[in-house]
Design an enzyme around this catalytic site. Structure first.
Site, short mmCIF file in Angstrom:
data_model
loop_
_atom_site.label_atom_id
_atom_site.label_comp_id
_atom_site.label_asym_id
_atom_site.label_seq_id
_atom_site.Cartn_x
_atom_site.Cartn_y
_atom_site.Cartn_z
N LYS A 22 0.84 -1.21 0.00
CA LYS A 22 0.00 0.00 0.00
C LYS A 22 0.87 1.25 0.00
O LYS A 22 0.67 2.16 -0.80
CB LYS A 22 -0.86 -0.02 1.26
CG LYS A 22 -1.48 1.30 1.66
CD LYS A 22 -2.37 1.18 2.87
CE LYS A 22 -1.63 1.32 4.16
NZ LYS A 22 -1.34 2.69 4.60
N ASN A 23 1.90 1.26 0.85
CA ASN A 23 2.69 2.48 1.03
C ASN A 23 3.70 2.71 -0.09
O ASN A 23 4.37 3.75 -0.10
CB ASN A 23 3.37 2.48 2.40
CG ASN A 23 2.35 2.65 3.52
OD1 ASN A 23 1.18 2.93 3.25
ND2 ASN A 23 2.77 2.44 4.74
N CYS A 116 -4.78 11.95 13.20
CA CYS A 116 -5.43 10.63 13.17
C CYS A 116 -5.17 10.01 14.54
O CYS A 116 -4.55 10.60 15.40
CB CYS A 116 -4.89 9.79 12.03
SG CYS A 116 -3.36 8.97 12.39
N ARG A 121 0.33 14.24 13.40
CA ARG A 121 0.80 14.02 12.03
C ARG A 121 0.73 15.29 11.18
O ARG A 121 0.05 15.36 10.16
CB ARG A 121 0.04 12.86 11.40
CG ARG A 121 0.25 11.60 12.22
CD ARG A 121 -0.35 10.39 11.63
NE ARG A 121 0.39 9.94 10.46
CZ ARG A 121 -0.02 8.89 9.73
NH1 ARG A 121 -1.11 8.26 10.05
NH2 ARG A 121 0.68 8.52 8.68
N ASP A 304 5.33 0.50 12.23
CA ASP A 304 4.13 -0.19 11.74
C ASP A 304 4.09 -1.65 12.16
O ASP A 304 3.11 -2.33 11.90
CB ASP A 304 4.04 -0.11 10.21
CG ASP A 304 3.78 1.31 9.75
OD1 ASP A 304 3.96 1.57 8.54
OD2 ASP A 304 3.44 2.15 10.59
N ARG A 396 -8.17 -1.16 5.13
CA ARG A 396 -7.35 -0.11 4.49
C ARG A 396 -6.00 -0.69 4.06
O ARG A 396 -5.39 -0.21 3.13
CB ARG A 396 -7.11 1.04 5.46
CG ARG A 396 -8.37 1.73 5.90
CD ARG A 396 -8.06 2.98 6.66
NE ARG A 396 -7.12 3.81 5.92
CZ ARG A 396 -6.66 4.98 6.36
NH1 ARG A 396 -7.06 5.44 7.53
NH2 ARG A 396 -5.81 5.68 5.66
#
Ligand code: EPZ
Length: 420
Positions: A22-23, A116, A121, A304, A396
């Site tokens: 995803k990133n 978030c 952030r 993460d 997500r």
């Protein structure tokens, strides 16, 4: 809203194939804004965040088509320079369109991403960097308004090695006049993958993956095809699951080179981890030992993976100190894990995890993407049934999670509808 129901206690065994990252996909799709033409991306994961960035690119005037793991984007008629609030609020990484819009259309109006769950952030370093390249930046009505006839290369020093900040500035600098050097730049593999794509487009970027990246501005770029690299955090999550359930899991189609810190820490905790080509096998055949973890920018231990590792430490044999140095509020999963019988005390940016606990299944609520993953892992080893609500957080970043875990022998299913 859907829920995930897990009956714990099964040792996982078998193979799991890792999806595209995803990133990596998010900045690479944003990079298609930089020039007109047809881009083709392969190994694109089917995730909510990918749907969001493709919807955003369409809003800007691109034509998008999606087939299985491929996304085709035609940016020939891209002409809208505004990224609306209702899309940006769904995904903070939408800020990645700011640099490319400014470079191609000479202006951009992007809604400020709110904070978030894991922290405030801010994007001050993104904006400071663009201003350094000569952009006029205004913050009005919750939007960033940026404009520049042509960006001019300069030296930028990041106070913090920001991942998307490095990506935004690297993309913007490709079309600047002259040379830009990004110092204290982030070194994540996703940044190297983006630089490779940009260079294939005709950019002149050197030393991506090091703390000093040089970008020589060019007059124009060309559309390309690109394959998304494997998701190192998804791979790490399944590696922890193999150790946690004392099982034997073969993680396929991953990039072991991107997982050196995770492999090292799993081995230190007593798991048997073997690497062969693009595969990693984790065999949890010995009792897990408590070890200390400190999250750091890449190549350090990834933030993460912190929540996932915390579950492993909760069942290990001693006391583990987990220090979170990247985000200021990334222990939200702790309160839900405590409801499952873990013994964790938080003091500032440190979590003291007393191991040796037998987790028990409970109804729990997901709060952010990686916290949700830790609740799934806890459910896999807990005695009894765990029901996880608000799993839209999981969707997500984890493609077909319950299917992949079922394939490894877990008793896990998605229950449509369900609770609040
Ligand atoms: C990227 O977020 C990832 N997201 C995150 O993954 C990941 O946790 C994070 O990098 C750190 O590795 C994407 O790549 C889409 P940062 P990013 O800018 O770029 C502060 C996931 O789970 N900072 O490297 O937003 C910031 O507050 C997500 O997939 C500023 O102060 O993270 C944080 O404390 C979660 N000012 C630290 O730097 C800025 O302008 C690192 O943030 C920018 C960042």
């Amino acid at each position: 809203m859907d829920e995930i129901v897990i009956n714990g206690g099964k040792s996982l065994a078998g193979e799991v194939a890792i999806s595209g990252a995803k990133n990596a996909a998010l900045p690479m799709i944003a990079a298609s804004i930089l020039t007109g033409g047809v881009f083709s991306f392969s190994n694109v994961p089917a995730l909510k965040d990918i749907k969001t960035i493709l919807a955003l690119i369409s809003c800007l005037g691109a034509e998008v088509s999606r087939e299985e793991d491929t996304a085709v984007i035609d940016t020939s008629n891209l002409s809208v320079f505004e990224a609306p609030y209702d899309l940006v609020r769904q995904m903070r990484a939408s800020i990645l369109v700011l640099g490319p819009l400014l470079a191609r259309l000479k202006k951009a109006r992007v809604s400020l991403p709110g904070g978030c769950a894991i922290g405030a952030r801010p994007i001050n370093l993104h904006l400071k960097g663009l201003a350094r390249l000569g952009a006029d930046i205004k913050l009005e009505h919750g939007y960033v308004e940026a404009s520049a006839d042509r960006l001019v290369g300069d030296e930028i020093f990041f106070d913090i090695p920001t991942v998307t900040g490095t990506e935004n500035l690297m993309m913007a600098a490709t079309l600047a006049k002259g040379t830009t050097v990004l110092r204290n730049a982030a070194r994540e593999p996703e940044i190297v993958a983006l630089a490779d794509m940009l260079n294939n487009m005709g950019a002149e970027i050197s030393d991506a993956g090091t703390p000093a990246i040089t970008i020589r501005g060019v007059e124009g770029l060309n559309p390309v095809s690109a394959e998304i690299i494997p998701d190192r955090i998804e791979a790490g999550t399944y590696m922890v699951a193999g150790a946690l359930t004392q099982g034997r899991v073969l993680i396929k189609d991953c990039e072991p080179d991107h997982l050196k810190a995770v492999i090292s820490k799993l081995r230190e905790a007593g798991a048997d981890v073997s690497v062969s080509g693009k595969n990693i096998e984790v065999h949890g055949n010995t009792p897990i030992k408590s070890i200390d973890i400190k999250t750091l920018p890449y190549p350090g231990f990834p933030t993460d993976m912190q929540a996932q590792f915390m579950v492993l430490m909760a069942v290990a044999g001693g006391l583990s100190v987990i220090s979170e140095t990247v985000f200021e509020n990334r222990f939200i999963h702790v309160s839900e894990l405590k409801r499952m019988g873990t013994d964790i005390a938080i003091s500032g940016s440190h979590a003291m995890v007393k191991g040796g606990k037998r987790l028990s299944g409970a109804p729990v609520m997901a709060t952010d993407l990686r916290a949700s993953a830790s609740l799934v892992l806890a459910g896999l080893v807990a005695e009894g049934t765990t029901r996880i609500s608000r799993i839209y957080h999981l969707d997500r970043g984890y493609e077909r999670l319950e299917e992949k875990f079922s394939g490894l022998g877990a008793d896990i299913r998605r229950v449509p509808g369900g609770g609040a």
